[in-house]
Design a protein around this motif. Structure first.
Motif, PDB file in Angstrom:
ATOM      1  N   GLU A  17       0.826  -1.203   0.000  1.00 14.07           N
ATOM      2  CA  GLU A  17       0.000   0.000   0.000  1.00 14.07           C
ATOM      3  C   GLU A  17       0.864   1.259   0.000  1.00 14.07           C
ATOM      4  N   TRP A  18       1.951   1.248   0.758  1.00 10.71           N
ATOM      5  CA  TRP A  18       2.808   2.434   0.809  1.00 10.71           C
ATOM      6  C   TRP A  18       3.417   2.725  -0.563  1.00 10.71           C
ATOM      7  N   GLU A  19       3.803   1.684  -1.276  1.00  9.32           N
ATOM      8  CA  GLU A  19       4.360   1.880  -2.622  1.00  9.32           C
ATOM      9  C   GLU A  19       3.337   2.527  -3.544  1.00  9.32           C
ATOM     10  N   VAL A  20       2.083   2.064  -3.473  1.00 11.84           N
ATOM     11  CA  VAL A  20       1.026   2.667  -4.287  1.00 11.84           C
ATOM     12  C   VAL A  20       0.835   4.127  -3.889  1.00 11.84           C
ATOM     13  N   ARG A  21       0.842   4.396  -2.600  1.00 11.96           N
ATOM     14  CA  ARG A  21       0.671   5.766  -2.112  1.00 11.96           C
ATOM     15  C   ARG A  21       1.759   6.692  -2.659  1.00 11.96           C
ATOM     16  N   VAL A  22       2.998   6.243  -2.604  1.00 14.72           N
ATOM     17  CA  VAL A  22       4.106   7.072  -3.081  1.00 14.72           C
ATOM     18  C   VAL A  22       3.975   7.336  -4.577  1.00 14.72           C
ATOM     19  N   ASN A  23       3.660   6.303  -5.347  1.00 15.33           N
ATOM     20  CA  ASN A  23       3.529   6.469  -6.794  1.00 15.33           C
ATOM     21  C   ASN A  23       2.345   7.354  -7.152  1.00 15.33           C
ATOM     22  N   LEU A  24       1.230   7.208  -6.430  1.00 17.61           N
ATOM     23  CA  LEU A  24       0.061   8.026  -6.728  1.00 17.61           C
ATOM     24  C   LEU A  24       0.318   9.477  -6.347  1.00 17.61           C
ATOM     25  N   ALA A  25       0.964   9.711  -5.215  1.00 18.15           N
ATOM     26  CA  ALA A  25       1.303  11.082  -4.829  1.00 18.15           C
ATOM     27  C   ALA A  25       2.226  11.713  -5.863  1.00 18.15           C
ATOM     28  N   ALA A  26       3.172  10.941  -6.378  1.00 20.49           N
ATOM     29  CA  ALA A  26       4.069  11.447  -7.420  1.00 20.49           C
ATOM     30  C   ALA A  26       3.290  11.817  -8.675  1.00 20.49           C
ATOM     31  N   CYS A  27       2.280  11.029  -9.002  1.00 22.80           N
ATOM     32  CA  CYS A  27       1.458  11.306 -10.174  1.00 22.80           C
ATOM     33  C   CYS A  27       0.713  12.626 -10.007  1.00 22.80           C
ATOM     34  N   TYR A  28       0.153  12.850  -8.819  1.00 22.28           N
ATOM     35  CA  TYR A  28      -0.509  14.129  -8.555  1.00 22.28           C
ATOM     36  C   TYR A  28       0.471  15.286  -8.740  1.00 22.28           C
ATOM     37  N   ARG A  29       1.658  15.140  -8.165  1.00 22.86           N
ATOM     38  CA  ARG A  29       2.651  16.208  -8.265  1.00 22.86           C
ATOM     39  C   ARG A  29       3.057  16.450  -9.721  1.00 22.86           C
ATOM     40  N   MET A  30       3.219  15.358 -10.498  1.00 21.78           N
ATOM     41  CA  MET A  30       3.641  15.515 -11.890  1.00 21.78           C
ATOM     42  C   MET A  30       2.552  16.193 -12.715  1.00 21.78           C
ATOM     43  N   ASP A  37      -3.426  20.456 -13.657  1.00 26.39           N
ATOM     44  CA  ASP A  37      -4.342  20.387 -12.519  1.00 26.39           C
ATOM     45  C   ASP A  37      -5.395  21.482 -12.600  1.00 26.39           C
ATOM     46  N   ASP A  38      -6.395  21.382 -11.745  1.00 26.39           N
ATOM     47  CA  ASP A  38      -7.536  22.300 -11.751  1.00 26.39           C
ATOM     48  C   ASP A  38      -7.875  22.651 -10.303  1.00 26.39           C
ATOM     49  N   LEU A  39      -6.934  23.379  -9.636  1.00 28.51           N
ATOM     50  CA  LEU A  39      -7.064  23.714  -8.221  1.00 28.51           C
ATOM     51  C   LEU A  39      -7.260  22.425  -7.401  1.00 28.51           C
ATOM     52  N   ILE A  40      -8.341  22.325  -6.647  1.00 29.09           N
ATOM     53  CA  ILE A  40      -8.569  21.119  -5.834  1.00 29.09           C
ATOM     54  C   ILE A  40      -9.492  20.130  -6.547  1.00 29.09           C
ATOM     55  N   HIS A  41      -9.800  20.419  -7.801  1.00 30.62           N
ATOM     56  CA  HIS A  41     -10.765  19.600  -8.540  1.00 30.62           C
ATOM     57  C   HIS A  41     -10.043  18.574  -9.422  1.00 30.62           C
ATOM     58  N   THR A  42     -10.785  17.630  -9.914  1.00 28.15           N
ATOM     59  CA  THR A  42     -10.338  16.444 -10.660  1.00 28.15           C
ATOM     60  C   THR A  42      -9.570  15.512  -9.733  1.00 28.15           C
ATOM     61  N   HIS A  43      -9.391  14.279 -10.197  1.00 28.60           N
ATOM     62  CA  HIS A  43      -8.868  13.245  -9.309  1.00 28.60           C
ATOM     63  C   HIS A  43      -8.065  12.213 -10.077  1.00 28.60           C
ATOM     64  N   ILE A  44      -7.188  11.560  -9.331  1.00 25.07           N
ATOM     65  CA  ILE A  44      -6.483  10.371  -9.813  1.00 25.07           C
ATOM     66  C   ILE A  44      -6.682   9.313  -8.738  1.00 25.07           C
ATOM     67  N   SER A  45      -7.149   8.156  -9.111  1.00 25.44           N
ATOM     68  CA  SER A  45      -7.387   7.097  -8.134  1.00 25.44           C
ATOM     69  C   SER A  45      -6.553   5.876  -8.489  1.00 25.44           C
ATOM     70  N   ALA A  46      -6.243   5.098  -7.461  1.00 26.76           N
ATOM     71  CA  ALA A  46      -5.481   3.869  -7.680  1.00 26.76           C
ATOM     72  C   ALA A  46      -5.978   2.784  -6.742  1.00 26.76           C
ATOM     73  N   GLU A  65       0.236  19.680  -3.331  1.00 24.08           N
ATOM     74  CA  GLU A  65       0.343  19.463  -1.896  1.00 24.08           C
ATOM     75  C   GLU A  65       0.184  17.998  -1.487  1.00 24.08           C
ATOM     76  N   VAL A  66      -0.306  17.175  -2.395  1.00 22.39           N
ATOM     77  CA  VAL A  66      -0.612  15.784  -2.068  1.00 22.39           C
ATOM     78  C   VAL A  66       0.644  15.037  -1.645  1.00 22.39           C
ATOM     79  N   THR A  67       0.506  14.254  -0.578  1.00 19.45           N
ATOM     80  CA  THR A  67       1.589  13.381  -0.120  1.00 19.45           C
ATOM     81  C   THR A  67       1.066  11.950  -0.044  1.00 19.45           C
TER      82      THR A  67
END
Length: 255
Positions: A17-30, A37-46, A65-67
């Protein structure tokens, strides 16, 4: 009021789970780095492997800001799992839950509202074979008509039917969606779709006659992709470089 607080979950969740969290947070940042991005709107889920739990951004957090620890774990109905006090945007997760429900082969769902994808999605001609980037999307592209703010459960079925087995979707009057068996794959599919839309709009703006790629070549690109990538998309090879880029810019995503 300006500081976002979130305790580290690194030692409180499984290594998987931690590996998925790190990769998903990186995706948000990228996505933020790319300006998609669109402020706090739109989403990426895993999806967390071997579970029926999913990770998505906490409502109110910007993509930059996502971690890993701030991501919220939910079930398919959007119910928060565990003691995370953050909320999610239920309307936003409607789209993601519909896709995850219908596509067990999908780990990641990426949904954005970029100007370029919304523009091309809303043209009657849709995405056209104008560039090599469009070749990567056209062989697995579908469209979904606008039905409002995606808060109605009835839209889940039409969205699922429209997506089918495709990996790229243009949402008319709305934006774009891509899926993948990994987070990197979903990101690279969005990258190709976004670039294809950018180039199409740029070509159209010249007012000149545009040369289309003919259908026979389009069909052959699908064969070439399978031969070169052995059935995988570019995310497998590209994603590590994206992780390095995000880490160099701000390593806090992995906290």
């Amino acid at each position: 009021m300006f500081k976002l607080e979130q305790k580290s979950l690194k030692n409180l969740v499984s290594a998987c789970e931690w590996e998925v969290r790190v990769n998903l947070a990186a995706c948000y940042r990228m996505v933020s780095i790319m300006g998609w991005d669109d402020l706090i709107h739109t989403h990426i889920s895993a999806k967390i492997p071997n579970t029926e739990h999913y990770l998505v951004n906490a409502y109110g957090w910007g993509f930059d800001e996502v971690t890993a620890s701030s991501l919220v774990k939910v079930d398919l109905d959007g119910n928060v799992i565990g003691d995370n006090m953050s909320d999610i945007n239920p309307a936003g997760f409607t789209i993601h839950s519909a896709v995850h429900e219908a596509r067990p082969d999908v780990m990641c769902v990426l949904h954005l509202h970029t100007n370029e994808t919304a523009t091309v999605a809303s043209q009657k001609c849709g995405l056209l074979p104008y560039s090599q980037y469009s070749m990567f999307s056209l062989n697995s592209l579908s469209y979904h008509s606008y039905e409002g703010l995606a808060v109605d459960e009835d839209e889940r079925l039409t969205l699922q039917n429209d997506l089918g087995s495709h990996n790229h979707m243009l949402l008319i009057n709305h934006g774009a969606l891509t899926v993948g068996p990994t987070i990197g794959d979903a990101f690279m599919r969005m990258y190709d779709l976004q670039r294809a839309c950018e180039i199409q709009i740029m070509m159209q703006s010249t007012g000149q006659q545009i040369i289309k790629v003919n259908q026979s070549i389009l069909d052959d690109v699908a064969r070439q992709q399978k031969a070169v990538n052995l059935g995988k998309t570019g995310g497998v090879l590209t994603w590590p470089s994206i992780l390095r880029r995000v880490h160099k810019k701000d390593a806090s995503f992995a906290s």
